[in-house]
Design a protein around this motif. Structure first.
Motif, mmCIF file in Angstrom:
data_model
loop_
_atom_site.group_PDB
_atom_site.id
_atom_site.type_symbol
_atom_site.label_atom_id
_atom_site.label_comp_id
_atom_site.label_asym_id
_atom_site.label_seq_id
_atom_site.Cartn_x
_atom_site.Cartn_y
_atom_site.Cartn_z
ATOM 1 N N ASP A 263 0.829 -1.205 0.000
ATOM 2 C CA ASP A 263 0.000 0.000 0.000
ATOM 3 C C ASP A 263 0.866 1.257 0.000
ATOM 4 O OD1 ASP A 263 -2.439 -1.464 0.166
ATOM 5 O OD2 ASP A 263 -2.088 -1.764 2.307
ATOM 6 N N VAL A 264 1.985 1.197 0.707
ATOM 7 C CA VAL A 264 2.916 2.327 0.786
ATOM 8 C C VAL A 264 4.335 1.790 0.696
ATOM 9 C CG1 VAL A 264 3.770 4.254 2.187
ATOM 10 C CG2 VAL A 264 1.331 3.665 2.239
ATOM 11 N N TYR B 288 3.294 3.282 -8.599
ATOM 12 C CA TYR B 288 3.285 3.574 -7.168
ATOM 13 C C TYR B 288 3.688 5.008 -6.836
ATOM 14 C CZ TYR B 288 2.835 -1.429 -6.124
ATOM 15 O OH TYR B 288 2.379 -2.712 -6.027
ATOM 16 N N ASP C 180 2.467 7.955 -6.311
ATOM 17 C CA ASP C 180 1.827 8.722 -5.241
ATOM 18 C C ASP C 180 1.862 8.006 -3.894
ATOM 19 O OD1 ASP C 180 1.196 10.837 -6.905
ATOM 20 O OD2 ASP C 180 -0.710 9.952 -7.530
ATOM 21 N N ARG C 181 2.350 6.769 -3.892
ATOM 22 C CA ARG C 181 2.404 6.000 -2.637
ATOM 23 C C ARG C 181 3.843 5.797 -2.166
ATOM 24 N NH1 ARG C 181 -0.692 0.869 -4.097
ATOM 25 N NH2 ARG C 181 -0.744 1.608 -6.250
ATOM 26 N N ASN D 215 6.056 12.157 -1.477
ATOM 27 C CA ASN D 215 5.908 12.429 -0.058
ATOM 28 C C ASN D 215 7.262 12.337 0.642
ATOM 29 O OD1 ASN D 215 2.767 12.147 -0.015
ATOM 30 N ND2 ASN D 215 3.512 10.276 -1.020
ATOM 31 N N TYR E 246 0.897 7.175 6.783
ATOM 32 C CA TYR E 246 0.668 6.133 5.785
ATOM 33 C C TYR E 246 -0.776 6.155 5.284
ATOM 34 C CZ TYR E 246 5.167 3.919 7.030
ATOM 35 O OH TYR E 246 6.491 3.638 7.236
ATOM 36 N N ILE F 132 -1.237 9.010 2.913
ATOM 37 C CA ILE F 132 -0.635 8.712 1.621
ATOM 38 C C ILE F 132 -1.519 7.761 0.830
ATOM 39 C CG2 ILE F 132 1.324 7.546 0.515
ATOM 40 C CD1 ILE F 132 3.078 8.651 2.819
ATOM 41 N N CYS F 133 -2.097 6.797 1.517
ATOM 42 C CA CYS F 133 -3.028 5.868 0.850
ATOM 43 C C CYS F 133 -4.207 6.620 0.247
ATOM 44 C CB CYS F 133 -3.552 4.834 1.847
ATOM 45 S SG CYS F 133 -2.375 3.532 2.250
ATOM 46 N N GLY G 140 -3.201 8.544 -2.650
ATOM 47 C CA GLY G 140 -2.932 7.634 -3.750
ATOM 48 C C GLY G 140 -4.171 6.894 -4.217
ATOM 49 N N CYS H 37 -7.233 3.616 -0.550
ATOM 50 C CA CYS H 37 -7.891 3.246 0.700
ATOM 51 C C CYS H 37 -9.185 4.040 0.853
ATOM 52 C CB CYS H 37 -6.983 3.532 1.888
ATOM 53 S SG CYS H 37 -5.567 2.437 2.000
#
Length: 429
Positions: free
Chosen positions: A101-102, A125, A127-128, A190, A419, A422-423, A426, A429
């Protein structure tokens, strides 16, 4: 939540899983932070690190923790060379298999970091990706000489000539690795930092990246409740965590001690790390030779002792038995050694550089001084020695500050919050 970390060293957990003896003295804070996260069973952590001694991908899994030991040749200094050893294929396979996920990167100055970030971005990935700032070698480059005369920086022993590891070579290496670092930060959507200094640096290096604040956890043994007591310490003993190269400022400590030795003939300086006093123009290093020359100049050979590479437990013991901890660096972000000393309630004197002022408040919690002013360092060490009740008060205030800064539970919760943000950014989530 599934996390993938890329770090520069293994943790004790990994070495226990491999049934190998822990050999490194660095990265202890990674151990503490990862263990705090793993206490949350909703977290799955996949921990990656470079393995320079193997040509095969190593891996292991236990409970909610997995690791990959990625074969990387330290001397493969270009992306093309790393592509030849199929690092890119390994990175892609890990991403495909793990589907994190990150992705969190530590150690920005290494080529494998910027290359992995490139691969991760290509795999969707971007943006994560989050990158943590420890120090910044691209900025440290300007502080590497640490006030040394130019002729000292350019001197070379025979072994330094052969190994291309002289002071000037090492300074150039900071500039070289700083390019990888800046590439990694610019490519990271990030960034996590912890001081005003690194926030300012991040803004000008990677202005398009989101900046998140999160303090660091320290090594576990410093949380066991041990506290410094004046009555039990070795009076007039100074502790320094390391001093192997100019940035760490040992030459300035020598100048300060030279001003104090007549008033305090029993003064001692205990230095963590290998003895750099030894060696010669054939096998030695030029900084060590310069240090030896300074000690001879001021007749201080008996006042300085190297303690060797210290485990966390031995470093704690050294701090508790000393009268003061000094952080004399020409540049730091937020040195964990200072945090560890403060957490133990050890009196502290530190150079006012980088992000140190965010860790320690001058006069209330210890003392800060301009790096170049060794006489100010000496002045504040003297005050620490003589003003016993005020020293105890400042040390206790420093401890209270450090307890907040290095709160393991709070810092782990903050990191998990980051986290999740960020999810969401991205869109997963």
């Amino acid at each position: 939540m599934k996390l993938l970390w890329m770090c520069n060293v293994p943790t004790k957990r990994i070495e226990l899983m491999q049934n190998t003896q822990q050999s490194t003295c660095v990265g202890g804070w990674l151990e503490g932070l990862s263990e705090s996260l793993l206490a949350d069973k909703d977290i799955e952590l996949c921990y990656c690190y470079p393995e320079y001694k193997s040509q095969k991908l190593g891996h292991g899994k236990k409970d909610n923790f997995k690791y990959y030991a990625i074969p990387i040749n330290y001397y493969q200094a270009t992306v093309a060379m790393q592509e030849q050893c199929e690092c890119g294929k390994i990175y892609r396979k890990i991403l495909t298999d793990e589907k994190p996920d990150v992705i969190h990167f530590f150690g920005t100055e290494f080529l494998y970091t910027s290359y992995f970030i490139k691969i991760a971005s290509e795999e969707g990935y971007k943006d994560r990706i989050v990158t943590s700032i420890q120090g910044l070698v691209s900025v440290y480059y300007d502080h590497y000489s640490a006030g040394l005369p130019d002729y000292i920086m350019r001197r070379k022993t025979l072994s330094e000539i052969k190994g291309k590891c002289s002071l000037i070579d090492n300074k150039k290496n900071y500039l070289h690795r700083g390019k990888y670092e800046q590439d990694a930060l610019v490519a990271s959507s990030n960034i996590i930092g912890r001081t005003t200094w690194d926030k300012a640096c991040a803004h000008f290096i990677a202005p398009e990246s989101r900046y998140y604040f999160c303090n660091e956890n320290l090594r576990s043994v410093f949380y066991d409740g041990s506290q410094w007591e004046y009555e039990k310490c070795n009076k007039y003993q100074i502790a320094i965590s390391q001093a192997g190269y100019p940035i760490k400022g040992l030459h300035k400590v020598i100048e300060a001690v030279a001003l104090l030795c007549n008033e305090f003939p029993d003064i001692k300086v205990k230095v963590g790390g290998a003895n750099i006093f030894g060696g010669n123009w054939i096998k030695g290093n030029s900084y060590g030779i310069y240090i030896r020359q300074l000690l001879k100049k001021y007749n201080l050979q008996d006042q300085f002792e190297f303690e060797g590479f210290l485990s966390a437990e031995k470093m704690k013991r050294l701090l508790l038995e000393s009268n003061v901890f000094v952080c004399p660096s020409s540049i730091e972000n937020s040195p964990n050694s200072l945090g560890e000393a403060m957490l133990l309630r050890v009196p502290c004197v530190a150079s006012d550089v980088g992000g140190i002022a965010d860790m320690l408040t001058h006069n209330d919690e210890g003392f800060l001084y301009p790096f170049d002013d060794s006489y100010k360092m000496a002045f504040y060490i003297r005050k620490t020695f003589l003003e016993i009740e005020d020293t105890k008060r400042r040390a206790e205030c420093g401890r209270k500050h450090a307890v907040i800064t290095h709160d393991r539970k709070k810092n782990a919760e903050t990191l998990i919050e980051i986290y999740h943000k960020i999810c969401m950014n991205g869109s997963i989530c």
